[in-house]
Design a protein around this motif. Structure first.
Motif, short mmCIF file in Angstrom:
data_model
loop_
_atom_site.label_atom_id
_atom_site.label_comp_id
_atom_site.label_asym_id
_atom_site.label_seq_id
_atom_site.Cartn_x
_atom_site.Cartn_y
_atom_site.Cartn_z
N PRO A 1 -15.06 -54.48 -44.07
CA PRO A 1 -14.89 -53.45 -43.05
C PRO A 1 -13.84 -53.88 -42.03
O PRO A 1 -13.63 -55.07 -41.80
N ALA A 2 -13.17 -52.91 -41.43
CA ALA A 2 -12.09 -53.22 -40.49
C ALA A 2 -12.56 -54.14 -39.37
O ALA A 2 -11.83 -55.02 -38.92
N SER A 3 -13.80 -53.95 -38.93
CA SER A 3 -14.31 -54.75 -37.81
C SER A 3 -14.53 -56.21 -38.16
O SER A 3 -14.73 -57.05 -37.29
N LEU A 4 -14.50 -56.53 -39.46
CA LEU A 4 -14.78 -57.89 -39.89
C LEU A 4 -13.56 -58.59 -40.52
O LEU A 4 -13.67 -59.72 -40.97
N GLN A 5 -12.44 -57.92 -40.53
CA GLN A 5 -11.26 -58.52 -41.15
C GLN A 5 -10.61 -59.56 -40.23
O GLN A 5 -10.75 -59.52 -39.01
N HIS A 6 -9.91 -60.51 -40.86
CA HIS A 6 -9.08 -61.49 -40.15
C HIS A 6 -9.88 -62.45 -39.28
O HIS A 6 -9.39 -62.93 -38.26
N HIS A 7 -11.12 -62.73 -39.64
CA HIS A 7 -11.89 -63.72 -38.89
C HIS A 7 -11.80 -65.05 -39.62
O HIS A 7 -12.00 -65.14 -40.83
N ALA A 8 -11.49 -66.11 -38.87
CA ALA A 8 -11.21 -67.41 -39.48
C ALA A 8 -12.41 -67.99 -40.22
O ALA A 8 -12.24 -68.74 -41.19
#
Length: 300
Positions: free
Chosen positions: A40-47
């Motif tokens: 989901p967009a809210s969870l993208q790109h988290h290290a």
């Protein structure tokens, strides 16, 4: 094994997304396991977040998803059966497969999300599958933790949003007399509880029933929602026999608006037991439905 890595099956769903956020906030690296190809967009790109495409019906997928993790959360849920998706396949066989893989991989923690009211004697296939899934998980992983939430609410939920959708009607039909008691619980509070259960020193209880601070009848909840929306409508009691007949007809549709399984749930009080683990045991003060309605209905 990566210290503190938690795999969340069903991490793209309503409860799953909230659980992932709370686990990340608690410092855990998280692996989402789902059949969907992306996050989901809210969870993208988290290290500290990774995604693993996995089907809980497939042994190899499940083994790959739990490999190297220290714990797993099963938040996969199916509410309406389809030709290739059955309650037993997902809630019983899939849950057992996940617990078995976790045991084989040496995971420290298995958390199975079920629901208050799970009962192997219920006439509802859904409710029976929930109870049978709990038993199947415990057979494969005896130290698994079972979490049974009451009905969930929160921004973007189905529960409050569907009640708000009744507001334009001139008369609001009730399930029976609207006297079934519910203990609605905020999705974030359940997610926080799951994160606490993934801590280095979780509580000793192995079964938790988690409900919000208020026990309300269905009629009272509906009145609160209508009041928040500035609406006042008469309410009409409708016998459950009539609802079951309507749900049987609706089952012929591709996406039925109401199922008999939902009706069986609404015919029994959905209240947490005081003899099992509670929010108090986890040091959590849950949000009330009343204080949360502005957030839940901000886009309604």
């Amino acid at each position: 094994m990566r210290p503190n890595l938690i795999t969340v099956f069903g991490g793209t769903g309503f409860l799953g997304r909230a659980t992932v956020h709370e686990l990340l906030n608690a410092g855990h690296p998280v692996r989402i396991a789902s059949r969907r190809p992306g996050l989901p967009a809210s969870l993208q790109h988290h290290a500290r977040l990774e995604h693993c495409r996995a089907d809980i019906r497939d042994d190899a997928d499940v083994a790959r998803a739990v490999e190297g993790a220290s714990g797993v959360v099963n938040a996969v849920s199916l509410y309406v059966e389809q030709r290739d998706l059955r309650f037993t396949t997902i809630h019983v066989e899939g849950a057992a497969r996940l617990a078995r893989a976790a045991h084989k991989a040496g995971l420290e923690r298995v958390i199975q999300i079920s629901g208050i009211g799970a009962d192997s004697r219920s006439p509802s296939p859904y409710i029976r599958a929930r109870a049978e899934g709990e038993a199947a998980v415990l057979r494969e992983y005896p130290n698994a933790v079972i979490v049974r939430p009451s009905v969930l609410f929160g921004p973007g939920d189905a529960f409050v949003r569907n009640l708000a959708g009744l507001a334009p009607l001139p008369v609001i039909p009730l399930f029976g007399f609207g006297s079934t008691r519910l203990q609605p619980v905020h999705v974030t509070d359940i997610a926080r509880a799951i994160a606490r259960l993934c801590a280095d020193e979780p509580p000793t209880q192995h079964t938790f029933e988690l409900g919000g601070p208020d026990i309300l009848t269905y009629r009272q909840i509906l009145t609160l929602v209508l009041s928040h929306l500035g609406r006042k409508r008469p309410m009409l009691p409708v016998p459950f026999t009539v609802w079951h007949a309507l749900a049987t007809l609706g089952s012929l549709l591709p996406n039925p608006p109401l199922t008999r399984d939902q009706l069986y749930l609404m015919q029994r009080d959905n209240v947490a037991s005081a003899t099992l683990g509670t929010f108090h045991d986890l040091g959590i003060t849950p949000h009330s439905l009343v204080e949360s309605l502005p957030d839940c209905l901000s886009t309604s």
